[in-house]
Design an enzyme around this catalytic site. Structure first.
Site, short mmCIF file in Angstrom:
data_model
loop_
_atom_site.label_atom_id
_atom_site.label_comp_id
_atom_site.label_asym_id
_atom_site.label_seq_id
_atom_site.Cartn_x
_atom_site.Cartn_y
_atom_site.Cartn_z
N LYS A 22 9.52 -7.75 -5.86
CA LYS A 22 8.58 -8.42 -4.94
C LYS A 22 9.14 -9.31 -3.76
CE LYS A 22 4.35 -8.08 -7.66
NZ LYS A 22 3.22 -8.72 -7.96
N LYS A 68 4.65 2.96 -9.70
CA LYS A 68 3.36 2.49 -10.31
C LYS A 68 2.11 2.45 -9.39
CE LYS A 68 2.85 -2.08 -11.11
NZ LYS A 68 2.39 -3.25 -11.72
N LYS A 104 -1.85 -2.60 -6.86
CA LYS A 104 -2.99 -3.33 -5.83
C LYS A 104 -2.61 -3.40 -4.56
CE LYS A 104 -4.81 -6.59 -9.36
NZ LYS A 104 -3.61 -7.09 -9.92
#
Ligand code: AQP
Length: 339
Positions: A119, A202, A205
């Site tokens: 991230k 994956k 969102k």
């Protein structure tokens, strides 16, 4: 195994950081419902809004997503009568224990977290301190309930190991047996639902491509279209699981079918092996719509009365604090806080 003196209690959470998707549903929420209904545990489920703001969230969208996530939990079968349903920020003991754990966890542990690396990316200097410390707050979310079990998707395994490390270090440093060594529960065919556009990524969102995921608010046409366009390979489905090796997109669709239909992957392949995707995809779309459309319709109905959602969350926070306040008080005593 956790110490048998701990009440069998499940805690898990989801970030209200965007639309709830099929990965969250199959990897987490559906299993939250199963553990609630099994009746072996007290169950606490949470909208982790403090985690969501570790990356920028528009305040109005955050409010909306938090209520929509609560609606998603309830529409999927989480009963406020059977489970405690809360918004993380409404139970201040999460953040208070999170601070204690910031002082227990080591920088080196945090720096090794793959989610932090993914991230923060190449620009770690610009990432928030909250994003770096996220796993310490997650440990607090769990341990402020003395939770013994945490159902999560595969991606959270490393954070759960860190939760155990934090509990063990706290117990060791203060020479107590106060926090349980929580067990992750990572089970079923859909512990890692992959993107519909790329079987190596994956479903998430934050993927910029809406076609990569099935959102829980998608209507029947959109679900069917996304499955029809999902990336696949030209071969037919195999009859044995080994035949999925090296075929990540095919494996993903079969896993999704198995999880939605509550079958094993072996059973699905025994029934569907030899089919081309031209036949399998419509069957998957029909199944997905049959399972997801009632949930999305119920979410929409619940979102028509947000005061009722807020009432449920306020009641959940009161119930939660009956558990968390004494655990935090005792933690402060152990650490040496006065007052
Ligand atoms: N693709 C997935 N397959 C199986 N389980 C999944 N989970 C998430 N994606 C998948 C599980 O859902 C729970 C809540 O996840 P989260 O909201 O805390 O954050 P996340 O894992 O970071 O979810 P996203 O969608 O990938 O969010 P962004 O894009 O914001 O990072 C967890 O139990 C997780 O394992």
């Amino acid at each position: 195994m956790p110490d048998s003196t701990f009440t069998p209690r499940v805690f898990s959470g989801i970030q209200p950081s965007g639309d709830l998707h099929l990965g969250n549903y199959l990897g987490a929420i559906k299993r939250f419902v199963d553990m609630q209904n099994a009746g072996d545990f007290e169950t606490v489920y949470c909208m982790v809004d403090l985690h969501a703001i570790t990356v920028w969230q528009d305040p109005d969208k955050l409010r909306h997503s938090t209520r929509e996530l609560a609606a998603g939990f309830i529409a999927s079968g989480i009963s406020p009568e059977k489970s405690i349903l809360i918004n993380q920020s409404a139970v201040p003991e999460h953040a208070q224990l999170g601070w204690i754990f910031n002082c227990v966890a080591r920088m080196g542990w945090m720096g090794r977290m793959t989610q932090w690396k993914d991230k923060a990316g190449k620009n770690a200097e610009a990432a928030s301190l909250g994003l770096f410390g996220y796993p310490a707050l997650m440990a607090a979310d769990i341990l402020v309930y003395h939770a013994t079990h945490v159902p999560v998707g595969e991606d959270q395994k490393q954070h759960l190991e860190l939760t155990r490390d934090i509990a063990a270090k706290f117990n060791h440093d203060y020479d107590v047996d106060f926090f349980p060594l929580t067990e992750p529960v990572i089970e079923g065919a859909a512990t890692r639902v992959m993107s519909l556009r790329d079987g190596s990524k994956k479903m998430s969102k934050s993927d910029p491509s809406d076609a990569s995921r099935i959102n829980m608010t998608d209507n029947a046409d959109t679900i069917a279209k996304k499955i029809r366009k999902a990336k696949t390979d030209p071969d037919a489905l195999p009859s044995e699981v080994a035949g999925l090796d090296g075929r990540p997109e095919a494996r993903n669709l079969v896993n999704i079918f198995a999880a939605l239909n509550e079958q094993s992957v072996e059973q699905v392949l025994a029934d569907m092996g030899g089919q081309q995707f031209g036949t399998f995809k419509p069957a998957l779309a029909e199944l997905a719509v049959a399972k997801l459309a009632p949930i999305s319709a119920e979410m929409e109905r619940l979102m028509g009365d947000v005061t009722e959602i807020d009432r449920i969350l306020a009641r959940g926070a009161e119930q939660a604090r009956e558990i968390t306040a004494p655990i935090l008080k005792k933690t402060y005593e152990i650490v040496g806080m006065v007052g």
